[in-house]
Every structure is written in structure tokens, then in C-alpha cells.
Design a protein around this motif. Structure first.
Motif, short mmCIF file in Angstrom:
data_model
loop_
_atom_site.label_atom_id
_atom_site.label_comp_id
_atom_site.label_asym_id
_atom_site.label_seq_id
_atom_site.Cartn_x
_atom_site.Cartn_y
_atom_site.Cartn_z
N GLU A 151 -30.52 5.61 -50.56
CA GLU A 151 -29.45 5.60 -49.32
C GLU A 151 -28.07 4.53 -50.05
OE1 GLU A 151 -33.30 7.31 -47.15
OE2 GLU A 151 -32.73 5.45 -48.36
N LYS A 152 -29.40 3.54 -49.96
CA LYS A 152 -28.58 1.86 -50.52
C LYS A 152 -27.49 2.64 -51.68
CE LYS A 152 -31.49 -1.41 -48.20
NZ LYS A 152 -31.67 -2.79 -48.12
N LEU A 153 -28.11 3.15 -52.51
CA LEU A 153 -27.61 3.01 -53.63
C LEU A 153 -26.15 4.33 -53.66
CD1 LEU A 153 -27.97 2.74 -56.44
CD2 LEU A 153 -29.29 4.71 -57.80
N ALA A 154 -26.83 5.62 -53.06
CA ALA A 154 -25.66 6.15 -52.69
C ALA A 154 -24.57 5.40 -51.52
CB ALA A 154 -25.95 7.50 -51.74
N VAL A 155 -24.28 4.89 -51.34
CA VAL A 155 -23.63 4.06 -51.22
C VAL A 155 -22.74 2.89 -51.71
CG1 VAL A 155 -22.72 1.19 -48.68
CG2 VAL A 155 -23.70 3.27 -48.74
N PHE A 156 -23.59 2.37 -52.68
CA PHE A 156 -23.47 2.13 -53.52
C PHE A 156 -21.58 3.25 -54.97
CE2 PHE A 156 -23.32 1.36 -58.14
CZ PHE A 156 -22.41 0.12 -58.52
N TYR A 157 -22.49 4.03 -55.52
CA TYR A 157 -21.30 5.09 -56.08
C TYR A 157 -20.28 5.68 -55.16
CZ TYR A 157 -24.63 4.38 -59.81
OH TYR A 157 -25.50 4.05 -61.24
N LYS A 158 -20.65 6.06 -53.69
CA LYS A 158 -20.19 6.42 -52.79
C LYS A 158 -18.48 5.65 -52.92
CE LYS A 158 -20.76 7.88 -48.54
NZ LYS A 158 -21.67 7.53 -47.27
N GLU A 159 -19.55 4.34 -52.41
CA GLU A 159 -17.64 3.71 -52.61
C GLU A 159 -16.78 3.82 -53.67
OE1 GLU A 159 -16.58 2.01 -50.30
OE2 GLU A 159 -17.80 2.90 -48.58
N LEU A 160 -17.88 3.32 -54.87
CA LEU A 160 -17.16 3.06 -56.10
C LEU A 160 -16.14 4.10 -56.80
CD1 LEU A 160 -17.12 1.30 -59.06
CD2 LEU A 160 -18.94 2.62 -59.71
N LEU A 161 -17.09 5.90 -57.11
CA LEU A 161 -16.17 6.59 -56.53
C LEU A 161 -15.34 7.39 -55.91
CD1 LEU A 161 -19.10 7.66 -58.83
CD2 LEU A 161 -17.29 7.24 -59.76
N GLN A 162 -15.14 6.30 -54.31
CA GLN A 162 -14.27 7.28 -53.59
C GLN A 162 -15.26 8.64 -53.25
OE1 GLN A 162 -10.36 6.47 -54.26
NE2 GLN A 162 -10.53 4.35 -54.51
N ALA A 163 -16.11 8.94 -53.16
CA ALA A 163 -16.80 10.23 -52.53
C ALA A 163 -17.37 10.35 -51.83
CB ALA A 163 -18.68 9.81 -54.24
N GLU A 164 -18.15 11.52 -51.31
CA GLU A 164 -18.46 11.39 -49.79
C GLU A 164 -19.59 12.31 -50.18
OE1 GLU A 164 -17.42 16.26 -48.91
OE2 GLU A 164 -15.22 14.90 -49.07
N GLU A 165 -20.61 12.21 -48.87
CA GLU A 165 -21.46 12.87 -48.62
C GLU A 165 -22.08 14.33 -48.59
OE1 GLU A 165 -25.51 11.91 -45.76
OE2 GLU A 165 -24.97 9.94 -47.73
N THR A 166 -22.88 15.24 -49.70
CA THR A 166 -22.43 16.74 -49.94
C THR A 166 -23.86 17.11 -49.01
OG1 THR A 166 -23.25 16.81 -51.60
CG2 THR A 166 -20.68 16.56 -51.04
N ASP A 167 -24.99 16.14 -48.92
CA ASP A 167 -26.34 16.15 -48.55
C ASP A 167 -27.69 15.16 -48.44
OD1 ASP A 167 -27.95 17.53 -47.77
OD2 ASP A 167 -28.87 18.73 -49.79
N ALA A 168 -28.15 15.08 -47.62
CA ALA A 168 -28.97 13.59 -47.11
C ALA A 168 -30.65 14.77 -46.76
CB ALA A 168 -28.57 12.96 -46.20
N GLY A 169 -31.74 14.08 -46.89
CA GLY A 169 -32.61 14.66 -46.64
C GLY A 169 -33.43 13.16 -46.62
N ALA A 170 -34.95 13.58 -46.47
CA ALA A 170 -35.68 12.12 -46.26
C ALA A 170 -36.02 11.86 -47.34
CB ALA A 170 -37.25 12.88 -45.72
#
Length: 130
Positions: A17-36
Motif C-alpha cells: 500500500e505504501k509503495l503504491a502511493v509512492f509510485y502513484k504520486e511519482l507517475l501521476q497514476a491511478e489505482e486499478t486493483d487492490a487486494g489484501a
């Protein structure tokens, strides 16, 4: 249609979850799927990255020689200084400090979990002179 098409690059880490936030902000990306145990994002230009939970994940030691590189991402940027500042602001760090005057074409960095990547200056496409 090709037999195999590009899917998603998956990085193992302790806290997806934390690493996804880093790359979402860096790449101006959107979350497409999330699970446990997995979070996937997609950048505006179509790059898909996923982050898989692995409590025993060990980051590579590159550029130190005692551990392999494992995987390496290259990101194209127009402004190396601005991109490097953004990496640091988001919790990443530069890996290779360059000395001496003048611009450098690329810089090594790591994300907060230790995965390495390169910020690479995009080539100028000015018309040829003469």
C-alpha cells in the motif's frame, strides 16, 4: 494478435500500500486493483505496476556488488533535477551522486522499499542544423 502481450511489472515488498502511493504520486497514476496482498496502478501513458506483499522481501543492494540488481525500471523525464526532488519528497532516495559541472543524462534512485530505478533525460528532438 500476438501470442503474448505485456502485462504488469510486479515488485515484491513488505508494504504494498505504501509503495503504491509512492509510485502513484511519482507517475501521476491511478489505482486499478487492490487486494489484501497486491495493489496495482496504471499511469496515464499505460504503464502498469503492481506491488505484492512479501514479508521477507529483501531490497537489492545495488550499486554495491554483494547482491544482484534483481529488477530495474527506467523512467523518462524532461527535468532531472525536478524529478529527483520529487523522488526525495515522496520518500525515495538518490543512489548515484554525480560530481562536476554540467547536466547528466540519467540518475540512479531507489523507492522507499529499496527497488532501484533510473531517471533518464528524454532526448531533445530539435531539428538538425545545416
Amino acid at each position: 494478435m500476438p501470442l503474448v502481450t505485456a502485462g504488469v511489472v510486479v515488485l515484491d515488498c513488505a508494504e504494498p500500500e505504501k509503495l503504491a502511493v509512492f509510485y502513484k504520486e511519482l507517475l501521476q497514476a491511478e489505482e486499478t486493483d487492490a487486494g489484501a496482498n497486491l495493489v496495482e496502478i496504471k499511469s496515464a501513458d499505460g504503464l502498469r505496476l503492481a506491488f505484492r506483499r512479501d514479508a521477507n522481501a529483501t531490497p537489492p543492494s545495488w550499486p554495491r556488488p554483494e547482491n544482484s540488481l534483481q529488477a530495474h525500471l527506467d523512467f523518462l523525464v524532461e527535468d532531472l533535477d525536478a524529478a529527483e526532488r520529487k523522488v526525495v519528497e515522496l520518500g525515495g532516495r538518490p543512489l548515484e551522486a554525480k560530481e562536476g559541472p554540467g547536466p547528466y543524462e540519467e540518475r540512479g534512485c531507489s523507492d522507499p522499499a529499496g527497488h532501484t530505478f533510473t531517471l533518464r533525460r528524454t532526448r531533445q528532438t530539435a531539428p538538425k542544423q545545416g
